[in-house]
Design an enzyme around this catalytic site. Structure first.
Site, PDB file in Angstrom:
ATOM      1  NE  ARG A  50      -2.575   1.087   3.524  1.00 30.13           N
ATOM      2  CZ  ARG A  50      -3.299   0.889   4.629  1.00 30.13           C
ATOM      3  NH1 ARG A  50      -4.565   0.495   4.538  1.00 30.13           N
ATOM      4  NH2 ARG A  50      -2.774   1.056   5.818  1.00 30.13           N
ATOM      5  NE  ARG A 103       9.948  20.663 -12.103  1.00 29.97           N
ATOM      6  CZ  ARG A 103       9.785  21.500 -13.110  1.00 29.97           C
ATOM      7  NH1 ARG A 103      10.035  21.120 -14.336  1.00 29.97           N
ATOM      8  NH2 ARG A 103       9.391  22.739 -12.909  1.00 29.97           N
ATOM      9  CE  LYS A 149      -2.325   4.660   6.932  1.00 29.01           C
ATOM     10  NZ  LYS A 149      -3.424   5.332   7.614  1.00 29.01           N
ATOM     11  CD  GLU A 182     -12.052   5.604   4.980  1.00 30.26           C
ATOM     12  OE1 GLU A 182     -11.435   4.629   5.430  1.00 30.26           O
ATOM     13  OE2 GLU A 182     -11.605   6.345   4.091  1.00 30.26           O
TER      14      GLU A 182
HETATM   15  N1  PXG Z   1      -9.482   4.443   7.109  1.00 27.42           N
HETATM   16  C1  PXG Z   1      -8.663   5.468   7.345  1.00 27.42           C
HETATM   17  C2  PXG Z   1      -9.021   6.803   6.843  1.00 27.42           C
HETATM   18  C3  PXG Z   1      -7.449   5.247   8.026  1.00 27.42           C
HETATM   19  O1  PXG Z   1      -6.624   6.262   8.247  1.00 27.42           O
HETATM   20  C4  PXG Z   1      -8.046   2.916   8.242  1.00 27.42           C
HETATM   21  C5  PXG Z   1      -9.214   3.187   7.539  1.00 27.42           C
HETATM   22  C6  PXG Z   1      -7.785   1.511   8.659  1.00 27.42           C
HETATM   23  O2  PXG Z   1      -6.748   0.970   7.830  1.00 27.42           O
HETATM   24  P1  PXG Z   1      -5.801  -0.198   8.356  1.00 27.42           P
HETATM   25  O3  PXG Z   1      -4.946  -0.492   7.204  1.00 27.42           O
HETATM   26  O4  PXG Z   1      -5.037   0.365   9.529  1.00 27.42           O
HETATM   27  O5  PXG Z   1      -6.680  -1.311   8.751  1.00 27.42           O
HETATM   28  C7  PXG Z   1      -7.133   3.954   8.480  1.00 27.42           C
HETATM   29  C8  PXG Z   1      -5.841   3.730   9.173  1.00 27.42           C
HETATM   30  C9  PXG Z   1      -4.311   5.902  14.723  1.00 27.42           C
HETATM   31  C10 PXG Z   1      -4.265   5.939  13.241  1.00 27.42           C
HETATM   32  O6  PXG Z   1      -3.401   6.457  15.348  1.00 27.42           O
HETATM   33  C11 PXG Z   1      -5.061   5.105  12.493  1.00 27.42           C
HETATM   34  C12 PXG Z   1      -5.016   5.153  11.110  1.00 27.42           C
HETATM   35  C13 PXG Z   1      -4.220   6.072  10.513  1.00 27.42           C
HETATM   36  C14 PXG Z   1      -3.423   6.902  11.257  1.00 27.42           C
HETATM   37  C15 PXG Z   1      -3.425   6.835  12.635  1.00 27.42           C
HETATM   38  O7  PXG Z   1      -5.264   5.317  15.253  1.00 27.42           O
HETATM   39  N2  PXG Z   1      -5.868   4.310  10.457  1.00 27.42           N
END
Ligand code: PXG
Length: 297
Positions: A50, A103, A149, A182
């Site tokens: 990812r 750049r 992300k 989400e």
């Molecule tokens: N949606 C969003 C917008 C996220 O940022 C998830 C879903 C879940 O993805 P994963 O791959 O983790 O199952 C995320 C990720 C925290 C924290 O500190 C959590 C995320 C990102 C940054 C910080 O809890 N979640």
């Protein structure tokens, strides 16, 4: 604490990046939040895939291969002698000047932080979370794709702060069409009539690593159908159970949404089984950090 920056380990006090780094100036970069359980990094390959896809999405060239990043990440966890950890992998555009032009940034900055994990209190897994629907919408996929992300989390942070102000734990973001996308840092599921539902990736969400593992566990271990479908908040209100998934949260039940009680005000029976299944799976799978840490993968 030792922190990795561009191939070297630094003490926390010395772990610094330039004020001209475009990650800071513009949120120009990508990241991953990864967890280690009992000496193994969970879903490392999926997180690296990812990360590299997110980087490709923003035309960011990561100056190392996946194998090099993997070995730097494992080194960083080892240097901190952690078995259970929260690992933050950040790749910024790098140091440039005050202009937007990427750049000017000659080389991406790679940062790896491995810290002790701040667990949610066990009470949360029994009691569940309360959610509100945020007034902010998830970004449209024709803007910055929600599947990237990126370091631009302001929309999500503002939604989370809105939830806090309303006395709730998390915020649901709708997509641009008004369907549930989400939460600010988690994916969302609901259960009804012995089926599970979660929004499809094409609705404009981050394709959560935890989401994908949980979908597989529900299908293979519980024999319950999982549908990736668009749905509105109303479908959540009349769900039998609902839960969120994420690296930090793992799986947590949802007991209230916009003032409506879901189920009976506690994490539902299927949610509890999914939490157990996830914990078992997470404790048994992952890339070993130390020699002799047991089963590979
Ligand atoms: N949606 C969003 C917008 C996220 O940022 C998830 C879903 C879940 O993805 P994963 O791959 O983790 O199952 C995320 C990720 C925290 C924290 O500190 C959590 C995320 C990102 C940054 C910080 O809890 N979640």
């Amino acid at each position: 604490m030792k922190i990795h920056i561009d191939g070297r380990l630094y003490e926390k006090e010395d772990a610094k990046v330039s004020v001209f780094d475009h990650g800071l100036l513009y949120g120009d970069g990508v990241f991953e939040g990864i967890r280690a359980y009992n000496g193994r990094v969970f879903c490392l390959r999926e997180h690296l895939a990812r990360l590299f896809n997110s980087a490709k999405g923003i035309h960011l060239e990561i100056p190392q291969s996946k194998a090099e990043i993997e070995s730097a990440l494992l080194d960083t966890v080892r240097a901190n002698r952690l078995k259970d950890a929260y690992i933050r992998l950040v790749v910024t555009r790098g140091t440039g000047d005050l202009g937007l032009d990427p750049r000017k940034c000659k080389r991406a900055t790679v940062i790896i932080i491995a810290d002790k994990i701040a667990l949610y209190p066990e009470k949360v897994y029994e009691k569940g979370l309360t959610l509100i629907t945020s007034s902010l919408r998830r970004m449209s996929p024709d803007q910055l794709s929600p599947s990237i992300k990126s370091l631009n989390y302001l929309n999500n942070i503002l939604a989370r702060a809105e939830a806090t102000r309303a006395g709730a734990d998390e915020a649901i973001l709708l997509n641009q069409q008004g369907y549930v996308a989400e939460c600010s840092g988690d994916n969302i599921f609901f259960l009804r009539d012995n089926k599970a539902y979660t929004p499809p990736v094409s609705s404009g969400i981050l394709e959560g690593v935890t989401r994908n593992v949980v979908m597989k566990l529900i299908r293979e271990q519980l024999g319950i159908e999982v549908r990736e479908e668009l749905f509105t908040c109303f479908e959540l209100y009349r769900a039998e159970e609902a839960f969120v998934t994420g690296t930090g949260a793992e799986v947590i039940g949802v007991t209230k949404i916009d003032g409506r009680e879901i189920g009976h005000g506690a994490a539902g029976p299927l949610t509890k089984r999914i939490i157990e299944l996830f914990r078992k799976y997470a404790s048994q799978n992952g890339t070993p950090i130390y020699k002799g840490a047991g089963a590979a993968r």
